[in-house]
Design an enzyme around this catalytic site. Structure first.
Site, mmCIF file in Angstrom:
data_model
loop_
_atom_site.group_PDB
_atom_site.id
_atom_site.type_symbol
_atom_site.label_atom_id
_atom_site.label_comp_id
_atom_site.label_asym_id
_atom_site.label_seq_id
_atom_site.Cartn_x
_atom_site.Cartn_y
_atom_site.Cartn_z
ATOM 1 N N TRP A 162 0.846 -1.215 0.000
ATOM 2 C CA TRP A 162 0.000 0.000 0.000
ATOM 3 C C TRP A 162 0.868 1.246 0.000
ATOM 4 C CZ3 TRP A 162 -4.195 -1.556 -1.804
ATOM 5 C CH2 TRP A 162 -4.754 -2.768 -1.424
ATOM 6 N N ASP A 163 2.003 1.188 0.683
ATOM 7 C CA ASP A 163 2.942 2.312 0.631
ATOM 8 C C ASP A 163 3.461 2.532 -0.790
ATOM 9 O OD1 ASP A 163 3.060 3.194 3.307
ATOM 10 O OD2 ASP A 163 4.464 1.607 3.842
ATOM 11 N N CYS A 164 3.817 1.431 -1.451
ATOM 12 C CA CYS A 164 4.373 1.548 -2.806
ATOM 13 C C CYS A 164 3.318 2.095 -3.775
ATOM 14 C CB CYS A 164 4.880 0.197 -3.299
ATOM 15 S SG CYS A 164 6.235 -0.469 -2.317
#
Lengths: 412, 412
Positions: A162-164
């Site tokens: 989700w960060d990426c």
């Protein structure tokens, strides 16, 4: 000259998403300036670290940026930081952050300095609560469908996906906003939360429809490809591979190369299904796997690898990170996106540049991450346009900092 | 009016990444036109599907686009498709694809029709081999570090994370290229592969450095947060939660709210480590977990949820998709990114719009996916600029198609 040459973006960030956004913009050729506290910020010692405590994580996510070490907890430090964010120029006035602070880096405050400022802010959730990949992912449900079929326990992904995803959305949100500013003359505040990125993806992938329309429960399926055929197998040499029969062609190629077309036909007849239909392959996956497993168990990867590639089978081996780096030419300087880069304090190692290739803007070699404060003096002079005497006074007062002369020399 | 209003993008795609890219552009306000074969393409029946075989997946990834049903296997169909891709206008001439075919949608062919065409092509790997998320992920190594500590078997993620990342990169690659065209007058071909997206991320996250500099092997760590403290716990009501002590503040808040500050101090002393250091928390994670587990085992989630939120603890519950949709207001129309949308052939269900909010360009409600060929006539007339007589002849020859009048009426 990267494709974004001329653009300047200022970043105040920590952890994965926004640093990744800034790094991507830098690798596209933008001048990306990050504010660092003189002692480093929240993620400056984030693991993995070297034996001497240098963060490989921080180095990886800050490649190609410039760093000004500035005490933004001091009023004068904040004023200068605002000047840098809001410096003039049609391709500047762009700010990305996951550390927005009301009263100094919120959009309204910055807009008082530069009316057409564009800010992109990533937060945890829409209620203002903190959230990280490790909390968002369990909340939306993916760990409940990850892992072996016979397991009841949720399994979280190891990739901070989700960060990426959110980091790359910060890039597109910024580019879209800058495009709009060029046409309208107006800047704006863009907000995004990590939780909403994940929540929206549940809908995009059809999972909300599955719950609300079908009223079915998605089960764990091990390493199987959901919804068609794709499965992992153990080969005679003990290695594990993944083969995929998602499209009709992939399925046909897989049967042809393993000599299983006839057996699959007999299986389909026995089950009363048409395996040309991808959903039927999913439903019949255990039977298909039982058919194919002995074929793989009797062969080493080396026995069929070339044959699979020639036949256009979609497949891969399972590797550890170590094996991938030792064995896969795509993870080496054979691959033009990689180069060997010397990171001061860490050493020389394989480093990725931008995975894009652009026909009109030549590929640039990846640059190392800056030392904290490596560009303090240049940024104060060229962008904040402070006179030398004031710059000297700021150093004396400890409001700004830079590395030692010997470190600076090593880094340049 | 979305932030990209006025931009037109043509898409020839299947599966996750490029459809997601086009959908994101459409939700930002671009006019996104997708080519569909009259019977639907490779992913038109991709699971999850409804009981009547309608793809919830396809509907989710094609929201807000326009569809022209055209037989691009016929020479005349290809000519018309090229006309549509290369139609004039400063904000058009933008093409995204993962189905590039030499001789008809490659950049050189299209550039003969419109010199400044911008194309973004996503492929499997740099050798021209096919690759999907399910093969790229094992190849680069993430499954080897995913799953329970005591397990030897690799665990693949259930979220097609590389597709989601690559799709968002296609958006930023296109916006960067269009920006460059505006300034230089030149279009270009942009290439990206799914494998390279994953390979580069290994470097960005510090994993290549870990292998090449530290020469250490990353182990499976269950649901623990890598490199600091974060762990899942079972509560008295049987529910599983995740708590995070990544930053100093998160760690302090977690200890304060569980009343464990003193016990953690004694533990640190016993182990001879400083738990204020995030790496020390990682190394001591099993001991920390042993300290905290009884606290959670003695309490139901309802006993501490409000207290955790008030104390600023970063935490979440583990949910199934069903629970998330039943219990979490962020996955409901309480959240302004969601709306209830009626998708023809499927029904009404919760549908995400763009997770961004822009202060100057109001949020737009999400639109359903088109019917195959819903916009055939309008696109042939307004964009390909074909006379009515020729459009009629194309329908007669079966080169283009549209839904039945009754279906069209239902969809509009």
């Amino acid at each position: 000259m990267g494709i974004l040459a001329g653009m300047r973006v200022v970043e105040s960030s920590a952890f994965v998403a926004v640093p990744l956004a800034g790094m991507t913009l830098a690798q596209m050729g933008a001048d990306v300036i990050r504010f660092d506290l003189p002692q480093g910020g929240l993620d400056y010692t984030r693991w993995p670290v070297t034996r001497t405590g240098q963060s490989l994580f921080w180095a990886g996510l800050n490649k190609g940026k410039r760093s000004i070490a500035i005490d933004v907890k001091s009023p004068r430090g904040r004023e200068i930081a605002q000047q840098i964010i809001c410096a003039d120029g049609p391709d500047a006035g762009l700010f990305i952050t996951n550390l927005a602070v009301a009263g100094w880096t919120d959009h309204a405050t910055l807009a008082a300095h530069r009316a057409d400022i564009c800010t992109v802010t990533l937060r945890g959730d829409r209620h203002g609560r903190p959230a990280v990949d490790y909390t968002v992912n369990p909340a939306v449900g993916f760990p409940s469908v990850t892992g072996p079929e016979d397991s009841r326990d949720p399994v979280a992904h190891a990739l901070p996906a989700w960060d990426c995803i959110a980091g790359n959305m910060v890039v597109s949100g910024l580019l879209a906003t800058e495009r709009h500013r060029l046409r309208s003359g107006t800047g704006q505040a863009v907000d995004l939360t990590l939780k909403d990125v994940a929540a929206a993806m549940l809908g995009h992938l059809g999972i909300i429809g599955e719950v609300q329309i079908n009223k079915t429960r998605r089960e764990k399926a091990g390493n199987a490809l959901y919804g068609a055929y794709g499965q992992d197998f153990i080969c005679a040499d003990g290695r594990r591979i993944m083969v995929v029969g998602l499209t009709k062609r992939q399925w046909k190629n897989l049967l042809a190369v393993t000599g299983m077309a006839e057996a699959a036909g007999a299986l389909a007849q026995a089950l009363g299904v048409d395996l040309a239909d991808e959903g039927a392959r999913w439903t019949a996956r255990h039977a298909i796997t039982a058919l194919l497993a002995p074929w793989f168990a009797a062969r080493r990867v080396a026995d069929f690898a070339d044959m699979f590639d020639r036949a256009g089978v979609t497949w891969s081996v399972f590797r550890t990170f170590e094996d991938a780096l030792a064995d896969d030419p795509d993870l080496s300087t054979d691959n033009p996106i990689f180069d060997t880069v010397t990171q001061p304090g860490i050493g020389s190692y394989l480093t990725p540049g931008l995975p894009f290739s652009f026909t009109r803007t030549p590929r640039e070699a990846p640059a190392p991450a800056p030392l904290i404060g490596q560009h303090t003096e240049a940024i104060l002079s060229d962008i904040a346009r402070l006179p030398d005497t004031e710059i000297a006074a700021l150093f004396d007062a400890g409001i700004v900092a830079q590395p030692s002369k010997s470190d600076l020399k090593l880094a340049s």
